[in-house]
Motif scaffolding. Structure first.
Motif, short mmCIF file in Angstrom:
data_model
loop_
_atom_site.label_atom_id
_atom_site.label_comp_id
_atom_site.label_asym_id
_atom_site.label_seq_id
_atom_site.Cartn_x
_atom_site.Cartn_y
_atom_site.Cartn_z
N ILE A 39 9.61 -8.16 -25.48
CA ILE A 39 9.22 -6.83 -25.01
C ILE A 39 10.42 -5.91 -24.97
N ALA A 40 11.54 -6.40 -24.46
CA ALA A 40 12.74 -5.56 -24.37
C ALA A 40 13.22 -5.15 -25.75
N PHE A 41 13.22 -6.09 -26.70
CA PHE A 41 13.67 -5.79 -28.06
C PHE A 41 12.78 -4.74 -28.71
N ALA A 42 11.48 -4.90 -28.55
CA ALA A 42 10.54 -3.97 -29.16
C ALA A 42 10.72 -2.57 -28.63
N GLY A 43 10.94 -2.45 -27.30
CA GLY A 43 11.12 -1.13 -26.70
C GLY A 43 12.38 -0.46 -27.19
N THR A 44 13.48 -1.23 -27.29
CA THR A 44 14.74 -0.67 -27.74
C THR A 44 14.68 -0.26 -29.19
N ALA A 45 14.03 -1.09 -30.02
CA ALA A 45 14.01 -0.82 -31.45
C ALA A 45 13.23 0.43 -31.80
N SER A 46 12.20 0.76 -31.00
CA SER A 46 11.33 1.87 -31.36
C SER A 46 11.80 3.20 -30.78
N ALA A 47 12.73 3.18 -29.83
CA ALA A 47 13.14 4.41 -29.15
C ALA A 47 14.49 4.89 -29.67
N HIS A 48 14.46 5.72 -30.70
CA HIS A 48 15.70 6.30 -31.19
C HIS A 48 15.43 7.65 -31.84
N VAL A 49 16.49 8.40 -32.08
CA VAL A 49 16.36 9.74 -32.66
C VAL A 49 15.92 9.61 -34.12
N VAL A 50 14.83 10.29 -34.48
CA VAL A 50 14.29 10.23 -35.84
C VAL A 50 14.04 11.65 -36.34
N VAL A 51 14.35 11.88 -37.62
CA VAL A 51 14.09 13.17 -38.26
C VAL A 51 12.91 13.00 -39.21
N TYR A 52 11.91 13.84 -39.05
CA TYR A 52 10.72 13.83 -39.91
C TYR A 52 10.70 15.10 -40.78
N PRO A 53 10.14 15.02 -42.00
CA PRO A 53 9.53 13.85 -42.63
C PRO A 53 10.59 12.86 -43.09
N GLN A 54 10.18 11.62 -43.30
CA GLN A 54 11.10 10.60 -43.76
C GLN A 54 11.03 10.41 -45.27
N GLU A 55 10.28 11.26 -45.95
CA GLU A 55 10.30 11.34 -47.41
C GLU A 55 10.11 12.78 -47.82
N ALA A 56 10.94 13.25 -48.75
CA ALA A 56 10.86 14.63 -49.24
C ALA A 56 11.07 14.63 -50.75
N THR A 57 10.85 15.80 -51.36
CA THR A 57 10.98 15.94 -52.82
C THR A 57 12.20 16.78 -53.16
N GLN A 58 12.90 16.40 -54.21
CA GLN A 58 14.06 17.16 -54.66
C GLN A 58 13.69 18.63 -54.89
N GLY A 59 14.53 19.52 -54.36
CA GLY A 59 14.32 20.95 -54.57
C GLY A 59 13.25 21.58 -53.71
N SER A 60 12.61 20.82 -52.83
CA SER A 60 11.52 21.36 -52.01
C SER A 60 12.06 22.01 -50.73
N TYR A 61 11.24 22.89 -50.19
CA TYR A 61 11.54 23.49 -48.89
C TYR A 61 10.76 22.74 -47.82
N GLU A 62 11.44 22.35 -46.75
CA GLU A 62 10.82 21.50 -45.75
C GLU A 62 11.07 22.03 -44.34
N LYS A 63 10.14 21.69 -43.45
CA LYS A 63 10.39 21.82 -42.02
C LYS A 63 10.77 20.44 -41.52
N PHE A 64 11.99 20.31 -41.01
CA PHE A 64 12.46 19.04 -40.49
C PHE A 64 12.34 19.05 -38.96
N THR A 65 11.78 17.99 -38.43
CA THR A 65 11.59 17.87 -36.99
C THR A 65 12.44 16.73 -36.45
N VAL A 66 13.32 17.05 -35.52
CA VAL A 66 14.17 16.05 -34.88
C VAL A 66 13.48 15.60 -33.60
#
Length: 211
Positions: free
Chosen positions: A17-44
């Motif tokens: 339980i402790a490992f699972a909680g630690t592994a899932s709680a971290h800073v992530v930037v979305y989207p996690q896949e983008a296209t070359q040359g595209s304009y994106e809204k990135f969410t931190v």
């Protein structure tokens, strides 16, 4: 012997339980896949993990993306840093109020263009708490504090590759759903490890009885 088995099983479950909680709680930037040359809204997305509030979040802007705009966020101000050519190299959001408590998370939005030859965008983030401590989210994927990575794929040369954040909302929502599935991987691995640990324990007990 039964008491020893019960204690060991309890330890294994709590560790999982402790490992699972630690592994899932971290800073992530979305989207996690983008296209070359595209304009994106990135969410931190920033979860607060300590008993004291998160009061500052800094993101280094890599050369693989050119960030140009930031969405205002109530209760926070932001400062940007630029290099000699005028490109934004980092942004720091600072709480003007209490910040993010231990049961909260915050999302900070920015907009920009993915590099035409980019292959991946590595987002190094620095999360500062009210007590002055800072967590540097800049390690590799298997680190305790990994940097978030946006994988960049090649475009097909159509106008759709240069989509705006508004037209890309549906894609981003789908990617968020996929990321939810991906984030469950550490939990699955932890459960597998627990099952293997229990199996190993019973095999050991069986050998002891046979001996």
């Amino acid at each position: 012997m039964k008491k020893q088995v019960t204690a060991l099983l309890s330890t294994l479950v709590l560790s999982t339980i402790a490992f699972a909680g630690t592994a899932s709680a971290h800073v992530v930037v979305y989207p996690q896949e983008a296209t070359q040359g595209s304009y994106e809204k990135f969410t931190v997305r920033v979860p607060s993990e300590k008993d004291v509030p998160t009061t500052k979040v800094k993101i280094d802007i890599p050369k693989d993306v050119e960030i140009s705009r930031f969405e205002p966020k109530e209760g926070w101000k932001y400062d940007i840093q630029k290099d000699s050519s005028g490109l934004i190299t980092s942004v720091t959001w600072t709480a003007t109020g209490t910040g993010l408590s231990s049961t909260e998370f915050g999302e900070f939005n920015m907009q920009g263009k993915v590099g035409d030859n980019a292959k991946k965008i590595v987002w190094k983030a620095y999360q500062t708490y009210k007590d002055g401590s800072t967590v540097a989210w800049e390690g590799p994927a298997d680190a305790e504090a990994p940097a978030s990575i946006t994988t960049v794929v090649k475009g097909n040369g159509t106008e759709e590759d240069s989509h705006t954040p508004a037209t890309n909302q549906a894609t981003e929502d789908n990617q968020t759903d996929n990321n939810v599935s991906t984030s469950s991987l550490p939990v699955t691995l932890s459960i597998i490890a627990l099952v293997l640990g229990i199996a190993s324990l019973f095999l050991s007990l069986r050998r002891n009885k046979q001996g």
